[in-house]
Enzyme design. Structure first.
Site, PDB file in Angstrom:
ATOM      1  N   ASP A  26      49.414  83.150  41.013  1.00  0.00           N
ATOM      2  CA  ASP A  26      49.524  83.996  42.183  1.00  0.00           C
ATOM      3  C   ASP A  26      48.450  84.717  42.611  1.00  0.00           C
ATOM      4  O   ASP A  26      47.535  85.110  41.596  1.00  0.00           O
ATOM      5  CB  ASP A  26      50.690  85.053  42.002  1.00  0.00           C
ATOM      6  CG  ASP A  26      51.262  85.607  43.387  1.00  0.00           C
ATOM      7  OD1 ASP A  26      51.069  85.129  44.354  1.00  0.00           O
ATOM      8  OD2 ASP A  26      51.510  86.866  43.149  1.00  0.00           O
ATOM      9  N   ASP A  28      47.950  88.022  45.000  1.00  0.00           N
ATOM     10  CA  ASP A  28      48.324  89.533  45.294  1.00  0.00           C
ATOM     11  C   ASP A  28      49.015  90.270  43.933  1.00  0.00           C
ATOM     12  O   ASP A  28      50.210  89.681  43.599  1.00  0.00           O
ATOM     13  CB  ASP A  28      49.089  89.801  46.514  1.00  0.00           C
ATOM     14  CG  ASP A  28      48.444  89.681  47.771  1.00  0.00           C
ATOM     15  OD1 ASP A  28      47.358  90.360  47.985  1.00  0.00           O
ATOM     16  OD2 ASP A  28      48.871  88.787  48.765  1.00  0.00           O
TER      17      ASP A  28
END
Length: 342
Positions: A26, A28
């Protein structure tokens, strides 16, 4: 141990970057926050890549194109090609294209990343409910998304058009803290229409499908900061996961997690890719890791010993998850976490 019955974090005798061929990362809250690299992320990813691990970036944020994300990562010191980036915009574009004919006009409520992904699938993005769209696609449009865009979505959906959403993350990490995400915007449209969108992003199958198709990973490790998207997505895809505590999820949420939100491994940040993971042992009703032991005392989690705080958290996970079984743990963990400084 089956994922449905996981009662403690797993251990690994070798570095995770050696045990798995591909990290599905991922962005963010894991690699960066508010556009700035998270501490240790650049060096850790460089070391993992130099050791032979394939790095792929899997994000629910549909705002930017893969090329723009790759350029940003490269500027941060993480050399990346556009092909290494998989977004929820790509996943939802495939979902829409599977249901509409080529050239279909689609009302876009979102940013450039969504428009580019739709064009790549042979669909025509339009901006108004009066442009004769046959569907509505909604994705994160950034903090300055005009309120009128939600009205356009409502006009079209209330005329009976199908509605698709890239993802439903309620929040998104930023440099200043936690901000509303696309899920919050989806709720606005849901309230105005009473409709339900088809959703593509993590933790749902369309995103896992898109990731597998684009990476070809054979031994993937999902790396994320959110229990309800990254970790649940790994659970649904039946692959292992690493939770890093640099984004949304905190220690208290981790202890309370149900089976689908329990990561295989937990670490402070991306340096966890470069090391093995200590085993959490069980003796009777007591769980141990490093110099710590954890157990359930009445309605609370109790912690004894000393050592690395993260080992204490792993021991607490063992005690909490074992007590909860296939449910969620509601035990008081305040004193135990305070002792760890978490």
């Amino acid at each position: 141990m089956s994922r449905a019955s996981r009662t403690r974090p797993s251990g690994s005798s070798t570095a995770l970057s050696e045990a798995y061929d591909t990290a599905l990362l991922d962005l963010d809250g894991v690699v960066y926050a508010g556009g700035q690299a998270i501490d240790h992320a650049v060096d850790a990813l460089g070391t993992a890549r130099d050791g032979g691990m394939h790095l792929a970036y899997v994000t629910n944020n549909a705002l930017r194109t893969p090329a723009a994300v790759a350029e940003h990562l490269t500027e941060l010191g993480v050399p990346t090609e556009a092909a290494d980036v998989i977004t929820s915009a790509q996943a939802v574009a495939r979902l829409v294209a599977d249901q509409l004919p080529p050239g279909a006009r689609v009302l876009v409520i979102g940013g450039e990343g969504l428009r580019v992904a739709l064009r790549e699938r042979g669909l025509e993005p339009v901006e108004s409910a009066d442009d004769d769209p046959v569907a509505v696609v909604q994705g994160y449009g950034g903090p300055d998304m005009a309120w009128g865009r939600f009205a356009e979505a409502a006009y079209a959906i209330n005329r009976g058009l199908p509605w698709f959403a890239s993802n439903t993350d309620l929040t998104i990490p930023s440099a200043r803290g936690i901000a509303p995400g696309n899920g919050a915007a989806v709720e606005v449209v849901r309230i105005a229409t009473g409709a339900e969108p088809q959703v593509a992003g993590k933790p749902l199958p369309p995103m896992h499908r898109e990731t597998v198709l684009r990476t070809g990973a054979e031994r993937p490790l999902v790396v994320g900061d959110r229990l309800d998207t990254d970790i649940e997505g790994a659970f649904n895809g039946e692959v292992d996961s690493l939770l890093v505590l640099t984004g949304v999820a905190d220690a208290a949420q981790l202890l309370a997690a149900g089976p689908e939100h329990r990561p295989t491994y937990v670490d402070t940040d991306l340096r966890g890719l470069l090391t093995g993971q200590p085993e959490v042992t069980r003796t009777g009703e007591t769980h141990g890791c490093g110099g710590w032991t954890a157990s359930v005392q009445g309605e609370a989690l109790a912690l004894e010993g000393d050592g690395d705080a993260l080992d204490g958290l792993r021991a607490l996970c063992g005690a909490a998850w074992s007590h909860a079984g296939d449910g969620s743990c509601g035990l008081d963990a305040g004193k135990a976490l305070a002792r760890l400084g978490l």
